[in-house]
Write a protein that holds these residues in place. Structure first.
Motif, mmCIF file in Angstrom:
data_model
loop_
_atom_site.group_PDB
_atom_site.id
_atom_site.type_symbol
_atom_site.label_atom_id
_atom_site.label_comp_id
_atom_site.label_asym_id
_atom_site.label_seq_id
_atom_site.Cartn_x
_atom_site.Cartn_y
_atom_site.Cartn_z
ATOM 1 N N PRO A 230 0.798 -1.232 0.000
ATOM 2 C CA PRO A 230 0.000 0.000 0.000
ATOM 3 C C PRO A 230 0.831 1.282 0.000
ATOM 4 N N THR A 313 -0.680 1.318 4.888
ATOM 5 C CA THR A 313 -0.232 0.320 5.854
ATOM 6 C C THR A 313 1.076 -0.320 5.397
ATOM 7 N N HIS A 315 1.824 -3.468 5.264
ATOM 8 C CA HIS A 315 1.631 -4.738 4.574
ATOM 9 C C HIS A 315 0.252 -4.752 3.926
ATOM 10 N N THR A 316 0.011 -5.782 3.136
ATOM 11 C CA THR A 316 -1.326 -5.987 2.606
ATOM 12 C C THR A 316 -2.274 -6.341 3.747
ATOM 13 N N GLU A 317 -3.574 -6.321 3.477
ATOM 14 C CA GLU A 317 -4.562 -6.580 4.521
ATOM 15 C C GLU A 317 -4.361 -7.953 5.153
ATOM 16 N N ALA A 318 -4.115 -8.968 4.342
ATOM 17 C CA ALA A 318 -3.928 -10.321 4.878
ATOM 18 C C ALA A 318 -2.689 -10.398 5.758
ATOM 19 N N GLN A 319 -1.606 -9.738 5.328
ATOM 20 C CA GLN A 319 -0.363 -9.776 6.107
ATOM 21 C C GLN A 319 -0.495 -8.992 7.418
ATOM 22 N N MET A 320 -1.289 -7.916 7.408
ATOM 23 C CA MET A 320 -1.469 -7.114 8.610
ATOM 24 C C MET A 320 -2.089 -7.917 9.752
ATOM 25 N N LYS A 321 -2.894 -8.923 9.394
ATOM 26 C CA LYS A 321 -3.568 -9.724 10.413
ATOM 27 C C LYS A 321 -2.595 -10.574 11.220
#
Length: 325
Positions: A230, A313, A315-321
């Motif tokens: 992002p 952010t 990382h990507t949304e999946a990585q942020m989790k």
């Protein structure tokens, strides 16, 4: 090169992240000879702290370091990571920090790194399906057996860090930290200092942004992971370029490069911090290691510390989790 301590591990203030030699960045895996020269030059410059993981490649980065460190193993504090490869069938990219998986992982890493021990063995990401006490206990057993010297965590939150440390002493926590990513300051760093745990910032140059050399993503290869990051997309990219320009302005004033200023700012945040800028080029490891000699004035430090937050952010949304569990 100055040294610091990550609990009982003595390491150079500036380390070397090896991931980009094998994956993720444009040109990764295309010039092994230059990557090996980079490792050797780092050692000549006093960099003795080298970081890898079984997932990098997967496996090929550890194999590369095994070749590069032949005859030099005693000169290095060698760190690798487990937990992002499930060896029970799910494969790479699947979290698994179960004791059985750790046992399989460590034997593979020891073989690929061509060594009889790992100096710092990190859990790569916290596994929500395995109590951290079980993971810490498994690494503690490896320490007792002499296969591992010290236990580390990556992108873990304060509660997880405390629980792990109560079972097996945690020597270091690795998380993203830079002028662009200040997240650890609020919760993680205070906990580490209370517990006497060292801190290892990865991506200290904002994945290249803080070098001041990236003005466009057009030159990125199709498999360069920054194409989906992002911070490198659209208006976020423009905003972050302006921040990189501010770092460049400070660099011009102190007679250093932007990368050196970004690393020097990190070093000024505490004696318990050992960043691991990554590179696959001799010229860059020389530049990064020289940041140890850059001294920023209080005015420069304040100016850098007060930069506006980066846009997007990390990382990507999946990585942020997977972060700060």
């Amino acid at each position: 090169m100055r040294h610091t301590h990550l609990r009982d591990l003595e390491v150079s203030r500036i380390g070397l992240g090896a991931m980009g030699m094998s994956q993720a960045y444009t040109g990764a895996g295309t010039d092994e000879a230059e990557s090996i020269r980079t490792v050797h030059r780092a050692l000549e410059l006093g960099v003795n702290f080298i970081d890898t993981a079984e997932i990098y490649g997967p496996y090929t980065n550890e194999e590369l370091l095994g070749r590069a460190l032949k005859g030099h193993r005693d000169e290095v504090v060698l760190a690798t990571k487990f937990g992002m490869v499930s060896h029970g069938g799910d494969g790479p990219g699947n979290l698994d920090s179960s004791p059985a998986n750790i046992r399989t992982a460590v034997e593979g890493s020891l073989a690929r790194l061509d060594t009889d021990h790992i100096d710092l063995y990190y859990q790569h990401r916290v596994d929500p399906n395995v109590p951290i006490e079980e993971t810490a206990g498994a690494v503690g057993e490896l320490i007792a057996e002499g296969k591992v010297r010290a236990f580390g965590l990556s992108e873990a939150g304060p509660d997880t860090i405390r629980r792990a440390n109560a079972v097996t002493p945690v020597s270091a926590v690795q998380s993203e930290y830079s002028l662009f990513t200040r997240d650890p300051e609020a919760r993680v760093l205070p906990a580490l200092r209370e517990l006497g745990i060292g801190f290892v910032p990865f991506s200290p140059l904002g994945r290249g942004f803080l070098t001041g050399t990236i003005r466009s993503t057009d030159g990125f290869a199709e498999d360069d992971f920054r194409r989906d990051n992002p911070r490198f997309i659209g208006d976020n990219f423009k905003h972050n370029l302006a921040l990189a320009d501010e770092v460049q302005a400070v660099a011009a004033e102190v007679g250093a490069t932007s990368a050196q200023v970004a690393i020097a700012w990190l070093l000024a945040q505490g004696d318990d911090i050992a960043p691991i800028p990554g590179t696959k080029r001799v010229s860059r490891v020389e530049e990064n290691a020289a940041a140890d000699t850059v001294r920023l004035t209080p005015a420069h430090l304040e100016r850098l510390t007060n930069l506006p937050p980066a846009a997007g952010t990390t990382h990507t949304e999946a990585q942020m989790k997977m972060l700060e569990r």
